[in-house]
Write a protein that holds these residues in place. Sequence first.
Motif, PDB file in Angstrom:
ATOM      1  N   LEU A  82       0.837  -1.204   0.000  1.00  0.00           N
ATOM      2  CA  LEU A  82       0.000   0.000   0.000  1.00  0.00           C
ATOM      3  C   LEU A  82       0.873   1.256   0.000  1.00  0.00           C
ATOM      4  N   SER A  83       1.934   1.263   0.816  1.00  0.00           N
ATOM      5  CA  SER A  83       2.796   2.451   0.886  1.00  0.00           C
ATOM      6  C   SER A  83       3.493   2.690  -0.456  1.00  0.00           C
ATOM      7  N   SER A  84       3.852   1.601  -1.137  1.00  0.00           N
ATOM      8  CA  SER A  84       4.494   1.717  -2.450  1.00  0.00           C
ATOM      9  C   SER A  84       3.513   2.294  -3.474  1.00  0.00           C
ATOM     10  N   VAL A  85       2.264   1.807  -3.450  1.00  0.00           N
ATOM     11  CA  VAL A  85       1.224   2.315  -4.363  1.00  0.00           C
ATOM     12  C   VAL A  85       1.009   3.806  -4.126  1.00  0.00           C
ATOM     13  N   GLU A  86       0.911   4.203  -2.851  1.00  0.00           N
ATOM     14  CA  GLU A  86       0.683   5.624  -2.516  1.00  0.00           C
ATOM     15  C   GLU A  86       1.848   6.488  -2.989  1.00  0.00           C
ATOM     16  N   SER A  87       3.061   5.983  -2.784  1.00  0.00           N
ATOM     17  CA  SER A  87       4.263   6.723  -3.157  1.00  0.00           C
ATOM     18  C   SER A  87       4.352   6.895  -4.682  1.00  0.00           C
ATOM     19  N   VAL A  88       4.095   5.808  -5.419  1.00  0.00           N
ATOM     20  CA  VAL A  88       4.141   5.868  -6.892  1.00  0.00           C
ATOM     21  C   VAL A  88       3.054   6.814  -7.404  1.00  0.00           C
ATOM     22  N   MET A  89       1.880   6.753  -6.791  1.00  0.00           N
ATOM     23  CA  MET A  89       0.763   7.621  -7.191  1.00  0.00           C
ATOM     24  C   MET A  89       1.128   9.094  -6.982  1.00  0.00           C
ATOM     25  N   PHE A  90       1.764   9.379  -5.854  1.00  0.00           N
ATOM     26  CA  PHE A  90       2.177  10.756  -5.548  1.00  0.00           C
ATOM     27  C   PHE A  90       3.147  11.261  -6.623  1.00  0.00           C
ATOM     28  N   ARG A  91       4.130  10.415  -6.970  1.00  0.00           N
ATOM     29  CA  ARG A  91       5.125  10.814  -7.978  1.00  0.00           C
ATOM     30  C   ARG A  91       4.483  10.967  -9.359  1.00  0.00           C
ATOM     31  N   ALA A  92       3.523  10.083  -9.670  1.00  0.00           N
ATOM     32  CA  ALA A  92       2.835  10.158 -10.962  1.00  0.00           C
ATOM     33  C   ALA A  92       2.063  11.474 -11.085  1.00  0.00           C
ATOM     34  N   LYS A  93       1.343  11.830 -10.022  1.00  0.00           N
ATOM     35  CA  LYS A  93       0.562  13.084 -10.054  1.00  0.00           C
ATOM     36  C   LYS A  93       1.476  14.287 -10.226  1.00  0.00           C
ATOM     37  N   LYS A  94       2.600  14.259  -9.504  1.00  0.00           N
ATOM     38  CA  LYS A  94       3.543  15.375  -9.567  1.00  0.00           C
ATOM     39  C   LYS A  94       4.129  15.505 -10.975  1.00  0.00           C
ATOM     40  N   ALA A  95       4.514  14.354 -11.563  1.00  0.00           N
ATOM     41  CA  ALA A  95       5.091  14.362 -12.918  1.00  0.00           C
ATOM     42  C   ALA A  95       4.079  14.868 -13.939  1.00  0.00           C
ATOM     43  N   LEU A  96       2.825  14.414 -13.816  1.00  0.00           N
ATOM     44  CA  LEU A  96       1.779  14.845 -14.754  1.00  0.00           C
ATOM     45  C   LEU A  96       1.518  16.336 -14.629  1.00  0.00           C
ATOM     46  N   GLN A  97       1.467  16.778 -13.373  1.00  0.00           N
ATOM     47  CA  GLN A  97       1.215  18.206 -13.112  1.00  0.00           C
ATOM     48  C   GLN A  97       2.275  19.061 -13.820  1.00  0.00           C
ATOM     49  N   GLN A  98       3.546  18.663 -13.683  1.00  0.00           N
ATOM     50  CA  GLN A  98       4.632  19.431 -14.302  1.00  0.00           C
ATOM     51  C   GLN A  98       4.516  19.420 -15.829  1.00  0.00           C
ATOM     52  N   LYS A  99       4.252  18.238 -16.391  1.00  0.00           N
ATOM     53  CA  LYS A  99       4.160  18.127 -17.858  1.00  0.00           C
ATOM     54  C   LYS A  99       3.020  19.002 -18.401  1.00  0.00           C
ATOM     55  N   LEU A 100       1.869  18.933 -17.699  1.00  0.00           N
ATOM     56  CA  LEU A 100       0.706  19.681 -18.188  1.00  0.00           C
ATOM     57  C   LEU A 100       0.877  21.179 -17.947  1.00  0.00           C
ATOM     58  N   GLU A 101       1.487  21.555 -16.824  1.00  0.00           N
ATOM     59  CA  GLU A 101       1.751  22.983 -16.564  1.00  0.00           C
ATOM     60  C   GLU A 101       2.659  23.548 -17.636  1.00  0.00           C
ATOM     61  N   ASN A 102       3.707  22.796 -17.987  1.00  0.00           N
ATOM     62  CA  ASN A 102       4.643  23.251 -19.029  1.00  0.00           C
ATOM     63  C   ASN A 102       3.929  23.441 -20.352  1.00  0.00           C
ATOM     64  N   PHE A 103       3.047  22.502 -20.661  1.00  0.00           N
ATOM     65  CA  PHE A 103       2.309  22.606 -21.929  1.00  0.00           C
ATOM     66  C   PHE A 103       1.428  23.861 -21.938  1.00  0.00           C
ATOM     67  N   TYR A 104       0.674  24.073 -20.831  1.00  0.00           N
ATOM     68  CA  TYR A 104      -0.228  25.223 -20.808  1.00  0.00           C
ATOM     69  C   TYR A 104       0.535  26.554 -20.787  1.00  0.00           C
ATOM     70  N   LYS A 105       1.732  26.563 -20.174  1.00  0.00           N
ATOM     71  CA  LYS A 105       2.552  27.782 -20.207  1.00  0.00           C
ATOM     72  C   LYS A 105       2.936  28.082 -21.644  1.00  0.00           C
ATOM     73  N   ASN A 106       3.294  27.029 -22.390  1.00  0.00           N
ATOM     74  CA  ASN A 106       3.696  27.224 -23.796  1.00  0.00           C
ATOM     75  C   ASN A 106       2.525  27.691 -24.651  1.00  0.00           C
ATOM     76  N   GLU A 107       1.328  27.310 -24.245  1.00  0.00           N
ATOM     77  CA  GLU A 107       0.142  27.642 -25.041  1.00  0.00           C
ATOM     78  C   GLU A 107      -0.257  29.108 -24.890  1.00  0.00           C
ATOM     79  N   THR A 108       0.046  29.694 -23.723  1.00  0.00           N
ATOM     80  CA  THR A 108      -0.433  31.063 -23.460  1.00  0.00           C
ATOM     81  C   THR A 108       0.493  32.111 -24.062  1.00  0.00           C
TER      82      THR A 108
END
Length: 197
Positions: free
Chosen positions: A171-197
């Motif tokens: 369970l702790s591994s799943v939570e940890s991987v999920m946290f990192r996945a959300k963070k990575a996605l957030q950065q990728k999508l933020e970068n994309f939207y910054k480029n769009e504006t």
Amino acid sequence: MNAELLNEQKFIDQLIAGKQPAFSRLLDDYQQKVFGTCISFIPHKEDAEDVAQEVFLEVFKSVSKFKGESKLSTWIYKITTNKCLEFIRKKNAKKSFYFMQTLLENEISLDKTSYFTEVNHPGILLENQEKSALIFKAIDTLTESQRIIFTLAKIDEKSYQEIVEITGKSLSSVESVMFRAKKALQQKLENFYKNET
């Protein structure tokens, strides 16, 4: 052994014996669930249908090896996840680094991402298909472990406990991987939207 487990064991025994009614019941019970998981990983109807067919062929072929160490549904989800990842790996071998290139060039357009635009899944409540395509492209850049756990949790709407059973991680591994996945996605999508504006 409680009645539910007894019934499941009887059902598995019938599958192993190759009884046609058992296979019909398996398809009735799991066809939509398996397809739902496939479309979560592979948001293109025809490809998801093909992979779902492969899942059932594998289930029919391997059911005699089913040890009963997990629930039948968990075992089927494991096969489904593995078949989806096999498909994605093959696809990525042909289209490797494509998304990061388009991000860097800032040239994402619907005609280039048509593979990802046929999204029709209850777990995806996004404003339009262009955003859906972008989300799936971003998910595709995660590590394999992050992609599996994020997809199962956020798109296929599995609980963390179910993900633990499907992936065999703690369970702790799943939570940890999920946290990192959300963070990575957030950065990728933020970068994309910054480029769009």
